[in-house]
Design a protein around this motif. Structure first.
Motif, PDB file in Angstrom:
ATOM      1  N   LYS A 328       0.971  -1.144   0.137  1.00 42.79           N
ATOM      2  CA  LYS A 328       0.187   0.039  -0.142  1.00 42.79           C
ATOM      3  C   LYS A 328       1.021   1.364  -0.152  1.00 42.79           C
ATOM      4  N   GLN A 332       1.105   3.758  -3.072  1.00 43.42           N
ATOM      5  CA  GLN A 332       0.823   5.234  -3.001  1.00 43.42           C
ATOM      6  C   GLN A 332       1.916   6.068  -3.118  1.00 43.42           C
ATOM      7  N   VAL A 335       2.838   6.577  -7.065  1.00 41.41           N
ATOM      8  CA  VAL A 335       1.826   7.509  -7.814  1.00 41.41           C
ATOM      9  C   VAL A 335       2.196   8.744  -7.438  1.00 41.41           C
ATOM     10  N   GLN A 336       2.392   9.309  -5.994  1.00 39.93           N
ATOM     11  CA  GLN A 336       2.681  10.578  -5.519  1.00 39.93           C
ATOM     12  C   GLN A 336       4.074  11.138  -6.454  1.00 39.93           C
ATOM     13  N   LEU A 337       4.965  10.086  -6.362  1.00 41.96           N
ATOM     14  CA  LEU A 337       6.374  10.709  -6.960  1.00 41.96           C
ATOM     15  C   LEU A 337       6.162  10.698  -8.649  1.00 41.96           C
ATOM     16  N   GLY A 339       3.558  12.239  -9.684  1.00 41.36           N
ATOM     17  CA  GLY A 339       2.602  13.391 -10.083  1.00 41.36           C
ATOM     18  C   GLY A 339       1.543  12.779 -10.869  1.00 41.36           C
ATOM     19  N   GLY A 342       1.324   9.797 -12.714  1.00 42.30           N
ATOM     20  CA  GLY A 342       0.747   8.401 -11.869  1.00 42.30           C
ATOM     21  C   GLY A 342      -0.680   8.330 -11.997  1.00 42.30           C
ATOM     22  N   MET A 343      -1.471   9.333 -12.362  1.00 42.34           N
ATOM     23  CA  MET A 343      -2.795   9.006 -12.230  1.00 42.34           C
ATOM     24  C   MET A 343      -3.279   8.529 -13.554  1.00 42.34           C
ATOM     25  N   GLY A 350       0.528   3.002 -12.129  1.00 45.76           N
ATOM     26  CA  GLY A 350      -1.020   2.846 -11.680  1.00 45.76           C
ATOM     27  C   GLY A 350      -1.414   1.611 -11.565  1.00 45.76           C
ATOM     28  N   PHE A 353       0.048  -0.126  -8.797  1.00 43.13           N
ATOM     29  CA  PHE A 353      -0.633   0.373  -7.407  1.00 43.13           C
ATOM     30  C   PHE A 353      -2.076  -0.418  -7.170  1.00 43.13           C
ATOM     31  N   LYS A 354      -2.569  -0.627  -8.205  1.00 43.96           N
ATOM     32  CA  LYS A 354      -4.092  -1.110  -8.168  1.00 43.96           C
ATOM     33  C   LYS A 354      -3.773  -2.557  -7.870  1.00 43.96           C
ATOM     34  N   THR A 357      -2.774  -2.938  -4.263  1.00 43.66           N
ATOM     35  CA  THR A 357      -3.905  -2.590  -3.486  1.00 43.66           C
ATOM     36  C   THR A 357      -4.948  -3.991  -3.507  1.00 43.66           C
TER      37      THR A 357
END
Lengths: 377, 399
Positions: A328, A332, A335-337, A339, A342-343, A350, A353-354, A357
């Motif tokens: 997790k 997170q 994605v933040q790094l 910017g 990452g979305m 991403g 990340f999913k 999760t």
């Protein structure tokens, strides 16, 4: 004690790394995910040819008799490439349940076909209100004539839609949370009374809810001893926790590598992001979380084969708790790094990340296994 | 210190509640409450209801259509709207470009755009970020070259929220690259129907497409659409950042999410009871509720300072960081609360009005994982939380 891979394990790791780097790029994966069943039969045959489907299966039934460490080596590479084929459902859960509880006849019928890539399985155990509690089974199996009548609702059954056989747990006696009174059945999903509601999952896999409405199966469909399936289910799931965690560790590794590359390339304020110390430290924390999770992962993999009872369960619970938390955090932060990039769906980060999760959600999240571990002391 | 609401503010709260009960269309509230995507029509419909009431632009001067509310009343209004499930007023027009036009625009611009914003005749979007200019916004490169009475604009904007609906875009463009980066930036209002504009949706990790790339290819923009002076755009953009500095904390929205989280925790089975009885979960729920209380306390303190006429301090940065942490923490707990049913991806269950099937799992479940994924944006947009920490380090700590 040795933490080194054996020569065979190193060969397996090398061949998995080579094959997946060559055939399982991000774009190839997306094409496969968008196709009707969400995974590739061709890839599955290649996995069979490479011996990966046979890897953990018993030698007596077409398998290679590999250890859980072997399995973890392979799963770690699956995690690096976000493999979407039904390996966990078929080999890690389904075949393992049959290998642990099936009769010689059942094993001889199913396992060689799994090894050859001719048959896939799904493990229909969890229920809508069961959350993560493996004993909470409301589905029922009632004796009728020579066979059994199954009724109930199985939730989020991974890769059920394409499975040739479902392994269904149902209660033959007792109350909803009793440890005794659960049996496993090998069910053809095409029989009357079995309805599937399939869907993609948020992390790009396929699953279905399975509704059993007076589905009739013969006595020969029973796997193992009627009413005594829970210990088998627990052992199968604990080994799957290690496999999932190994997959998570591979995903963490790939995520950190992608993020490091991005930081080195992306320029803001006239210099690469990688030159900002606050971001460097963030990366160090991600890397450290991955390293600890990986160390625990291979230790737990060893414990699956070398220990029993509470010790084995503790190893699995500790690992899943740790990888849930680490995955997790790493997801997170990655994605933040990245910017805004990452979305976006176009960037691989991403998708990692999913997946991380959802690995946390599968078979019990970090909080669940932390409490389980505390209770096993 | 007097922490209770004044009798006047308490009466105001009741007035807002009565209005929402009376005028908020239940179907819109139900959609918003269950995580459905709202259509452009839903937003416009609600904003026109607010306009009719005279409540569309609480932050504006009364003579231009504002409400004359105190900072505390604005806060109460935002919170009650969020708790009632009212759609968020799309901020790009009314709270973002309007104050800039009021402060620096020509009389012609004020007369033309402000009434249209008030009536929701125009949908605005924000053209700031570019592929190479995120946290370092001043490095933007979209070029505007003067040609008679026009600027000819070429470049690319990105992350442009809801540009697919937009009639107008306020944008920062480069008119000079000879001096300091910040000094060559100009603030333009661009008609989205101008030839040379292409809007391309960006699919995000939650599977939605609310943000866009906006390509500008020799787009001719009348010089009359420049706000203020050429080369002063950066100053105007910064003025905007100081505006509405407490709303960024989104306390009302988080309170609504917390309420939803508790409702789900009461509905989800866990052990022999429900999740809300689970001591581990209860502690984490309590922690985020305390975080939210602390956030609200800082918001109230800032509102008090604003009402007392004190100059804006660095609280916006604290509120952005804590506010987004609370929002993200809540979405994380929502996913956790729903357990295995977080996994099914059923976007039609929360995106289509006419989807008549039952989703698998509880009906509150399908929107939750996408919400969690989507909400990772909050610590990135509007100046990433790292940038906010830089601001605090510099302005508060003097480091």
């Amino acid at each position: 004690m040795s933490f080194a891979f054996t020569e065979d394990q190193q060969l397996l790791a090398d061949s998995a790394a080579r094959f997946l780097a060559d055939k399982y790029g991000f774009d190839a994966r997306r094409t496969v995910m968008a196709a009707e069943n969400g995974w590739s039969r061709e890839m599955w045959r290649a996995f069979a040819d490479l011996g990966w489907l046979a890897l953990p299966l018993p030698e007596a039934h077409g398998g290679l008799g590999g250890s859980t460490v072997d399995l973890a080596v392979l799963m770690e590479h699956f995690g690096r490439h976000l493999v979407v084929e039904p390996y966990l459902a078929t080999v890690v859960l389904g075949a393992e349940a049959i290998a642990r509880s099936g009769s010689e006849t059942q094993q001889a019928e199913i396992l060689p076909q799994v090894a050859e890539g001719k048959l896939t399985l799904a493990f229909a155990h969890g229920e809508p209100t069961g959350r993560f509690d493996l004993a909470r089974i409301a589905a029922t199996a009632t004796r009728r004539g020579d066979g059994w009548v199954l009724s109930g609702h199985k939730a989020v059954v991974l890769h059920a839609q394409t499975a040739d056989r479902l392994i269904v747990s149902a209660r033959t006696s007792g109350e909803i949370t009793d440890r005794d009174g659960i049996a496993l059945f090998l069910v053809d999903p095409k029989v009357a009374g079995v309805t599937l509601r399939p869907y993609p999952t948020v992390d790009g896999l396929r699953a279905a809810d399975v509704i059993l409405d007076d589905a009739i199966v013969p006595d020969s469909a029973v796997l193992g001893e009627v009413g005594a399936a829970l210990p088998v289910i627990e052992q199968v799931v604990d080994r799957a926790l290690v496999a999932l965690s190994a997959e998570a560790v591979g995903a963490m590794d790939a995520t950190i590598a992608l993020t490091g590359e991005y930081l080195k390339t992306r320029q803001q304020f006239g210099r690469p992001l990688a030159s900002f110390q606050v971001l460097q430290h963030r990366m160090v924390e991600m890397l450290s979380a991955k390293e600890f999770a990986r160390a625990l992962c291979y230790r737990a993999a060893g414990a699956m084969d070398d220990t029993t009872g509470v010790e084995r369960a503790r190893a699995a619970a500790a690992l899943k708790s740790e990888t849930g938390r680490a995955g997790k955090r790493i997801g997170q932060d990655a994605v933040q790094l990245h910017g805004g990039m990452g979305m976006t769906d176009d960037m691989a980060v991403g998708h990692y990340f999913k997946r991380m999760t959802m690995i946390d959600v599968q078979f019990g999240n970090a909080a669940y296994h932390l409490r389980r571990f505390a209770g096993l002391s | 210190m007097e922490l209770a609401l004044s009798a006047e503010d308490a009466a105001f709260r009741e007035e807002v509640r009565a209005f929402l009960k009376d005028r908020l269309p239940p179907e819109i509230a139900a959609k918003a409450g269950s995580g459905f995507r709202l259509s452009k029509d839903d937003h416009v419909r609600w904003q026109q209801i607010l306009f009719e009431k005279g409540w569309m632009a609480p932050g504006w001067p009364v003579e231009l259509g504002g409400t004359g509310w105190t900072a505390m009343q604005k806060h109460i209004f935002d919170e009650e709207c969020a708790l009632a499930g009212a759609p968020m007023v799309i901020p790009f027009g009314v709270t973002m470009v309007a104050p800039v036009i009021m402060a620096f625009g020509s009389q012609e611009q004020k007369d033309r755009y402000l009434p249209r914003i008030l009536r929701s005749d125009d949908w605005w979007c924000q053209g700031y970020s570019e592929p190479g200019s995120g946290s370092d916004l001043a490095s933007l490169r979209t070029k505007a070259v003067r040609d008679g009475d026009h600027y000819v604009v070429t470049g690319q904007k990105t992350w442009t929220t809801l540009a697919q609906h937009a009639d107008m875009m306020f944008t920062l463009v480069r008119t000079d690259d000879s001096g300091k980066q910040q000094e060559g930036i100009t603030f333009l209002l661009i008609d989205m129907k101008s030839p040379g504009i292409t809007v391309q949706p960006i699919t995000t990790i939650d599977g939605s497409a609310e943000i866009n790339n906006v390509f500008l290819d020799d787009v001719r923009v009348p010089v009359a659409n420049r706000v203020g002076e050429e080369g002063k755009g950066w100053t105007y953009a910064k003025y905007l950042l100081g505006h509405e500095r407490t709303s960024i904390a989104a306390v009302g929205r988080s309170k609504a999410q917390l309420r939803k989280l508790k409702a789900i925790a009461r509905a989800e089975a866990s052990g022999n009871g429900t999740l809300i009885d689970d001591p581990d979960f209860a502690l984490r729920l309590a922690q985020i509720e305390i975080d939210l209380l602390a956030l609200e306390s800082l918001v109230l303190r800032a509102l008090y300072a604003e009402t007392a006429g004190k100059p804006p301090g660095p609280e916006a940065s604290f509120l952005k960081i804590k506010g987004t942490e609370v929002q993200q923490g809540l979405t994380e707990l929502l996913v956790e609360a729903v357990g295995p049913y977080a996994a099914p991806f059923q976007p039609e269950a929360f995106r289509q009005d006419n989807w008549n099937e039952e989703p698998v799992g509880p009906d509150y479940a399908p929107a939750l994982a996408p919400l969690y994924f989507n909400w990772r944006k909050a610590s990135i947009y509007g100046g990433s939380n790292e940038i906010q920490k830089n601001i605090i380090a510099k302005t508060v700590l003097g480091l």
